[in-house]
Design an enzyme around this catalytic site. Sequence first.
Site, PDB file in Angstrom:
ATOM      1  N   TYR A 254       0.842  -1.201   0.000  1.00  0.00           N
ATOM      2  CA  TYR A 254       0.000   0.000   0.000  1.00  0.00           C
ATOM      3  C   TYR A 254       0.880   1.256   0.000  1.00  0.00           C
ATOM      4  O   TYR A 254       0.718   2.156  -0.833  1.00  0.00           O
ATOM      5  CB  TYR A 254      -0.914  -0.010   1.228  1.00  0.00           C
ATOM      6  CG  TYR A 254      -1.622   1.302   1.463  1.00  0.00           C
ATOM      7  CD1 TYR A 254      -2.635   1.718   0.607  1.00  0.00           C
ATOM      8  CD2 TYR A 254      -1.267   2.135   2.524  1.00  0.00           C
ATOM      9  CE1 TYR A 254      -3.274   2.928   0.804  1.00  0.00           C
ATOM     10  CE2 TYR A 254      -1.903   3.339   2.729  1.00  0.00           C
ATOM     11  CZ  TYR A 254      -2.907   3.735   1.865  1.00  0.00           C
ATOM     12  OH  TYR A 254      -3.533   4.935   2.063  1.00  0.00           O
TER      13      TYR A 254
HETATM   14  O1  LIG Z   1      -2.134   7.022   7.953  1.00  0.00           O
HETATM   15  C1  LIG Z   1      -2.319   6.438   6.928  1.00  0.00           C
HETATM   16  O2  LIG Z   1      -1.778   6.831   5.927  1.00  0.00           O
HETATM   17  C2  LIG Z   1      -3.144   5.190   6.874  1.00  0.00           C
HETATM   18  O3  LIG Z   1      -3.975   5.146   8.033  1.00  0.00           O
HETATM   19  C3  LIG Z   1      -4.707   3.964   8.191  1.00  0.00           C
HETATM   20  O4  LIG Z   1      -3.821   2.898   8.419  1.00  0.00           O
HETATM   21  P1  LIG Z   1      -3.462   2.537   9.922  1.00  0.00           P
HETATM   22  O5  LIG Z   1      -2.793   3.658  10.603  1.00  0.00           O
HETATM   23  O6  LIG Z   1      -2.764   1.230   9.890  1.00  0.00           O
HETATM   24  O7  LIG Z   1      -4.913   2.429  10.595  1.00  0.00           O
HETATM   25  P2  LIG Z   1      -5.685   1.176  11.212  1.00  0.00           P
HETATM   26  O8  LIG Z   1      -5.734   0.058  10.269  1.00  0.00           O
HETATM   27  O9  LIG Z   1      -6.974   1.682  11.723  1.00  0.00           O
HETATM   28  O10 LIG Z   1      -4.753   0.752  12.440  1.00  0.00           O
HETATM   29  C4  LIG Z   1      -4.562   1.634  13.534  1.00  0.00           C
HETATM   30  C5  LIG Z   1      -3.643   1.019  14.551  1.00  0.00           C
HETATM   31  O11 LIG Z   1      -4.272  -0.122  15.130  1.00  0.00           O
HETATM   32  C6  LIG Z   1      -3.400  -1.236  15.078  1.00  0.00           C
HETATM   33  N1  LIG Z   1      -4.232  -2.466  14.935  1.00  0.00           N
HETATM   34  C7  LIG Z   1      -4.891  -2.707  13.794  1.00  0.00           C
HETATM   35  C8  LIG Z   1      -5.672  -3.823  13.665  1.00  0.00           C
HETATM   36  C9  LIG Z   1      -5.773  -4.727  14.730  1.00  0.00           C
HETATM   37  O12 LIG Z   1      -6.467  -5.758  14.663  1.00  0.00           O
HETATM   38  N2  LIG Z   1      -5.103  -4.439  15.870  1.00  0.00           N
HETATM   39  C10 LIG Z   1      -4.323  -3.328  16.012  1.00  0.00           C
HETATM   40  O13 LIG Z   1      -3.731  -3.122  17.085  1.00  0.00           O
HETATM   41  C11 LIG Z   1      -2.480  -0.984  13.892  1.00  0.00           C
HETATM   42  O14 LIG Z   1      -1.249  -1.644  14.068  1.00  0.00           O
HETATM   43  C12 LIG Z   1      -2.331   0.539  13.979  1.00  0.00           C
HETATM   44  O15 LIG Z   1      -1.300   0.855  14.851  1.00  0.00           O
HETATM   45  C13 LIG Z   1      -5.562   3.696   6.951  1.00  0.00           C
HETATM   46  O16 LIG Z   1      -6.171   2.435   7.022  1.00  0.00           O
HETATM   47  C14 LIG Z   1      -4.765   3.807   5.673  1.00  0.00           C
HETATM   48  O17 LIG Z   1      -5.653   3.701   4.575  1.00  0.00           O
HETATM   49  C15 LIG Z   1      -4.068   5.142   5.680  1.00  0.00           C
HETATM   50  O18 LIG Z   1      -3.371   5.397   4.561  1.00  0.00           O
END
Ligand SMILES: O=C(O)[C@H]1O[C@H](OP(=O)(O)OP(=O)(O)OC[C@H]2O[C@@H](n3ccc(=O)[nH]c3=O)[C@H](O)[C@@H]2O)[C@H](O)[C@@H](O)[C@@H]1O
Length: 451
Positions: A254
């Site tokens: 991504y």
């Molecule tokens: O900042 C960005 O650019 C990105 O932000 C998000 O990605 P992400 O930060 O990974 O957001 P989430 O998928 O909501 O995860 C948030 C946090 O929760 C954590 N997480 C996720 C899933 C899970 O089951 N458990 C968990 O602890 C992840 O490691 C992360 O630290 C968006 O999904 C992306 O499309 C975007 O581009």
Amino acid sequence: MSQMKPEKPLHHHHSRLLTRWPHHSNPYSPFSKLLFWSFCALSLFLAFFLLTPNSPSPNLHSTGDPTQNPSLRRSLRTTNWGGPAWEKKVRSSCRVRRSPNGLTVLVTGAAGFVGSHLSATLRRRGDGVLGLDSFNDYYDPTLKRARQAFLEKAGVFVVEGDINDAALLKKLFDVVPFTHVAHLAAQAGVRYALQNPGSYVRSNVAGLVSILEAAKSANPQPAIVWASSSSVYGLNSRVPFSESDRTDRPASLYAATKKAGEEIAHVYNHIYGLSITGLRFFTVYGPWGRPDMAYFFFTKDILKGKPITVFEGHGSAHTVARDFTYIDDVVRGCVAALDTAGKSTGSGGKKRGPAPLRVYNLGNTTPVPVSELVNILEKLLKVKAVRKVVKMPRNGDVPYTHANISLAERDLGYKPVTDLQTGLKRFVKWYLDFYSVKKEAVKEHGGLATE
Ligand SMILES: O=C(O)[C@H]1O[C@H](OP(=O)(O)OP(=O)(O)OC[C@H]2O[C@@H](n3ccc(=O)[nH]c3=O)[C@H](O)[C@@H]2O)[C@H](O)[C@@H](O)[C@@H]1O
């Protein structure tokens, strides 16, 4: 040589079969000739029908893999658009009510999270706005339809179509002299790239090129503002992340496709004089959000009493944290990016002078550990979460993000004002309304306003 060998026996076999066929099925009989020519005519007709861009055909909002399946690819190109009534809707949606300086904006991904909020905000202040969305089923399309319903009420028409449909894009630019494109359509989500890598290449690389191709050929050329991502910082360890930091170590496909997008933007700016602004969003959240994001499905699972998996880091990067950024703050940043974009300089597909090429962080500047996000949700929902804490798998996630926003502050007047507690409170209120009594929620909110 070995490839040549089978031919002879095959041919031989074929001619033996011919001699054994009964008379009525002999391919050289008049009846078979008639069958043969009818088949040819039918194939020609079908080929013409499928390849004609404007031909009305059933809408397929499939997320199947069009590059693997050419017939599906064609069907995406023949989505139901065109005709005088459709053009009238397009024009009326683009009518500026804030003369003389109103913008005329094509918003891709308009039925998506950020796209729907941005479209509504622009329309509210009087700009002309046309939405474009494929309504694919990466996540629940009924949520996208609900956002579309809001937008229709606000006077924004959302065209159903694919950003890779060059004929559709050309038609849109022929009908409307867009001043700006807010390109927010994308394959989002970091971890899903492990399951469906092709979809990231199609939407975030091919789709971006398709939009820039249409924009560079349009007359006038619009200015482009598009969604990059904080994930381009990848394994960068300098905090907070600044636009001048390294972005050549992405941790997920991504992130790599978003980084590729930034390089592609450079090319189109350099060759064609397109004004292009990339916005690096930092984990945007809020009402009408994306169900594939952690805060959203944590809420759903906590309410159901289902266990949630909370990642923790490895070694010194023990705390997994995100610079969660509230939707209204991000939308203000997007609007400011459109307002300050500066003009594209090309015409007739030729560059006439230098045009702006910009990249900005749109973050919140206050990283919050994921465990704290869960604490806040527990309080707001009044339900204890069943936490399963596991070491972060190698799934494309990075341990933390933290934006330096001084560039956006200086050029866009960007200033986030919403902390995670406040933003999540608004999200939870929306979530409870929307999922318990959908219709009542729509009436009560009367729009996408969340403040
Ligand atoms: O900042 C960005 O650019 C990105 O932000 C998000 O990605 P992400 O930060 O990974 O957001 P989430 O998928 O909501 O995860 C948030 C946090 O929760 C954590 N997480 C996720 C899933 C899970 O089951 N458990 C968990 O602890 C992840 O490691 C992360 O630290 C968006 O999904 C992306 O499309 C975007 O581009």
